[in-house]
Design a protein around this motif. Structure first.
Motif, mmCIF file in Angstrom:
data_model
loop_
_atom_site.group_PDB
_atom_site.id
_atom_site.type_symbol
_atom_site.label_atom_id
_atom_site.label_comp_id
_atom_site.label_asym_id
_atom_site.label_seq_id
_atom_site.Cartn_x
_atom_site.Cartn_y
_atom_site.Cartn_z
ATOM 1 N N ASN A 415 0.706 -1.204 -0.147
ATOM 2 C CA ASN A 415 -0.113 -0.127 0.000
ATOM 3 C C ASN A 415 0.864 1.052 0.037
ATOM 4 O OD1 ASN A 415 -2.399 -1.337 0.389
ATOM 5 N ND2 ASN A 415 -2.055 -1.443 2.430
ATOM 6 N N VAL A 416 0.486 2.305 -0.658
ATOM 7 C CA VAL A 416 1.007 3.668 -0.379
ATOM 8 C C VAL A 416 0.008 4.449 0.212
ATOM 9 C CG1 VAL A 416 1.851 5.777 -1.580
ATOM 10 C CG2 VAL A 416 2.354 3.474 -2.420
ATOM 11 N N LEU A 417 0.343 5.024 1.606
ATOM 12 C CA LEU A 417 -0.665 5.778 2.314
ATOM 13 C C LEU A 417 -0.304 7.220 2.623
ATOM 14 C CD1 LEU A 417 -3.236 5.530 4.377
ATOM 15 C CD2 LEU A 417 -1.559 4.556 6.203
ATOM 16 N N LEU A 418 -1.286 7.967 2.178
ATOM 17 C CA LEU A 418 -1.170 9.369 2.573
ATOM 18 C C LEU A 418 -1.949 9.523 3.755
ATOM 19 C CD1 LEU A 418 -0.426 12.556 2.172
ATOM 20 C CD2 LEU A 418 -2.492 12.746 1.050
ATOM 21 N N SER A 419 -1.254 9.768 4.916
ATOM 22 C CA SER A 419 -1.960 9.717 6.164
ATOM 23 C C SER A 419 -1.167 10.599 7.144
ATOM 24 C CB SER A 419 -2.129 8.479 6.916
ATOM 25 O OG SER A 419 -3.213 8.725 8.172
ATOM 26 N N PRO A 420 -1.294 12.175 6.902
ATOM 27 C CA PRO A 420 -0.275 13.069 7.368
ATOM 28 C C PRO A 420 -0.043 13.049 9.052
ATOM 29 C CG PRO A 420 -1.558 13.783 5.791
ATOM 30 C CD PRO A 420 -2.288 12.545 6.129
ATOM 31 N N ALA A 421 -1.231 13.099 9.688
ATOM 32 C CA ALA A 421 -0.934 13.048 11.145
ATOM 33 C C ALA A 421 -0.836 14.470 11.491
ATOM 34 C CB ALA A 421 -0.010 12.167 11.672
ATOM 35 N N CYS A 422 -0.997 15.211 10.603
ATOM 36 C CA CYS A 422 -0.563 16.786 10.807
ATOM 37 C C CYS A 422 -1.612 17.710 10.123
ATOM 38 C CB CYS A 422 1.076 17.313 10.375
ATOM 39 S SG CYS A 422 2.280 16.464 11.022
ATOM 40 N N ALA A 423 -1.563 19.093 10.164
ATOM 41 C CA ALA A 423 -2.193 19.833 9.553
ATOM 42 C C ALA A 423 -1.552 20.103 8.313
ATOM 43 C CB ALA A 423 -2.475 21.279 10.288
ATOM 44 N N SER A 424 -2.311 20.874 7.141
ATOM 45 C CA SER A 424 -1.793 20.772 5.889
ATOM 46 C C SER A 424 -1.309 22.195 5.492
ATOM 47 C CB SER A 424 -2.972 20.683 4.996
ATOM 48 O OG SER A 424 -4.118 21.654 5.122
ATOM 49 N N PHE A 425 -1.456 23.137 6.483
ATOM 50 C CA PHE A 425 -1.208 24.594 6.103
ATOM 51 C C PHE A 425 0.220 24.965 5.664
ATOM 52 C CE2 PHE A 425 -4.735 24.530 9.118
ATOM 53 C CZ PHE A 425 -5.652 24.316 8.098
ATOM 54 N N ASP A 426 1.309 24.151 5.935
ATOM 55 C CA ASP A 426 2.509 24.634 5.747
ATOM 56 C C ASP A 426 2.839 24.659 3.753
ATOM 57 O OD1 ASP A 426 2.488 21.920 5.505
ATOM 58 O OD2 ASP A 426 4.470 21.583 6.334
#
Length: 445
Positions: A415-426
């Protein structure tokens, strides 16, 4: 008689919706946004002859308000908000303002994770039989729906920021999915403040109202012991038997309310993972309270499509599954994502860290993650935390590059998983923008 002056700070979905409702209800309305107002919202304000400004806040036009509705994104520590409060001007959130103009039954759903899925699933079940709107932190503005549709029922996804600015708001049915440390930067890094904020959803409830919550969540159960609420409690649990509420017995969900019991098989649930059994329990309990038929609840649970950017299966390329979980903006959400991975995973993580503690992820990273791609402006903490756990750890500041690297590393069956655990605003406008960029990059491979 002079008109009451309503000033709205922030011209997004909730701000513009509130402006329209306020104008209809006879307020003198002024909308002010420190950033640039999106063209589509600007056109609505112009068309409805509502006064507005953007790229500034003119104090002389704001500090003469009777009521201020502020966007949930604006923290209390901003000078302008302090001035407004010092002057004794009432500050409310959109849900507080709009709820005064409807007699509908309101289902309010909050929690650190699962609230969007639970709200969407609850709405999906109820709309089969009742007239119901979906709003709050999701979809169309609640205020605008009150103005245009006046639904008999509403399912509202409500964030802690929205709850911070309620006074009399009272959902007939409240749901708290779970509480884990999140947004602590807005709560003076005090977890207690954040917990109290979530529990504001029940602050005005009486014994004729209901609070549905996760009985396996110690933060919630401990808070209830210390600060009891007036509402009738309907817990749900995967671990214990519940007399009034919902629990899991082998592969069946059993829901009991006032001795009226329904039983649901979980074998054909459309959504996978333990956390989704909990979301299904919460949604089904609401539906059962609103007298939705058992058959309807069961069918709805089986055909629900899920939420965009939440463990969304994008494409399979060369036997590698690409999964978009951009909505995972905190560690606990990523915990659920990694927990549900059943093959080796290339994990794309990172963004604006809100004081994250990654320790609860270690077992899954050791077990399931073969490579980590850090996607953020500052990845130092991630590199230090996970550097020794995986053979490959790489950092980048471009989504297209992150996906290309993942494509090179992943092998058939991964699997390739985008699961950032962080906010995106940067690096991104918001988590939706991040998720869409991921999906586009995958499609362009």
């Amino acid at each position: 008689m002079t008109k009451q002056r309503l000033v709205i700070l922030g011209a997004g979905e909730s701000g513009v919706g509130t402006a329209l409702l306020g104008k209809k209800k006879g307020y003198e309305v002024f909308v002010s946004d420190k950033g640039k107002i999106k063209e589509k919202y600007k056109q609505v304000l112009i068309h409805n002859e509502i006064e507005w400004e953007d790229e500034k806040h003119s104090e002389e036009k704001i500090l003469n308000a009777n009521t201020v509705m502020k966007s949930p994104g604006i923290p209390d520590k901003v000078d302008l908000i302090k001035q407004i409060r010092t002057k004794g001007i009432k500050v409310v959130s959109e849900i507080e303002f709009a709820s005064k103009y409807t007699d509908a039954i309101i289902v309010g759903i909050t929690g650190s994770n699962g609230k969007t899925t639970t709200a969407s699933l609850t709405h999906h079940i109820i709309k089969q039989e009742l007239n119901v709107g979906l709003g709050g932190n999701i979809g169309d503005s609640f205020a605008k729906q009150v103005l245009e549709h006046d639904f008999k029922n509403y399912v509202l996804e409500i964030s802690s920021f929205q709850l911070d600015d309620i006074i009399d708001f009272k959902p007939h049915i409240a749901v708290i999915t779970n509480i884990t440390p999140d947004h602590l930067d807005r709560y003076d890094y005090q977890f207690e403040n954040y917990i109290a904020s979530k529990f504001r959803i029940a602050i005005n409830q009486t014994k004729h109202d209901y609070l549905i919550y996760d009985a396996d969540d110690e933060v919630i159960t401990n808070h209830l012991k210390e600060y009891p609420v007036q509402s009738t409690l309907l817990p749900f649990s995967l671990k214990k038997t519940i007399k009034n509420g919902a629990y899991l017995d082998k592969e069946k969900i059993i829901i009991t309310i006032d001795n009226n019991q329904i039983i649901m098989p979980t074998t054909n649930l459309a959504l996978e993972g333990k956390h989704n059994i909990k979301n299904a329990m919460a949604a089904s309990t609401v539906a059962h309270l609103l007298k939705i038929r058992k058959q309807t609840i069961r069918e709805s649970l089986e055909n629900f499509q899920g939420v965009e950017h939440r463990l969304e299966q994008v494409l399979k390329i060369n036997k590698v599954q690409y999964i978009n979980d951009s909505k995972a903006t905190n560690v606990n959400a990523t915990y659920y994502a990694l927990e549900s991975m059943d093959t080796p995973t290339v994990w794309i993580v990172g963004g604006t860290d809100k004081g994250n503690d990654y320790e609860e992820l270690f077992q899954f990273v050791n077990e399931k993650v073969k490579a980590i791609i850090c996607l953020g402006v500052d990845n130092e903490k991630l590199m230090n935390t996970f550097g020794n756990m995986v053979d490959i750890i790489i950092e980048t500041q471009f989504m297209s590059e992150a996906v290309k690297i993942a494509y090179k590393i992943a092998e058939a069956g991964d699997n390739v998983l985008l699961s950032p655990a962080c906010a995106s605003f940067d690096l991104f406008e918001n988590y939706e923008d991040r998720g869409r960029q991921f999906k586009n990059a995958v499609r362009n491979l």
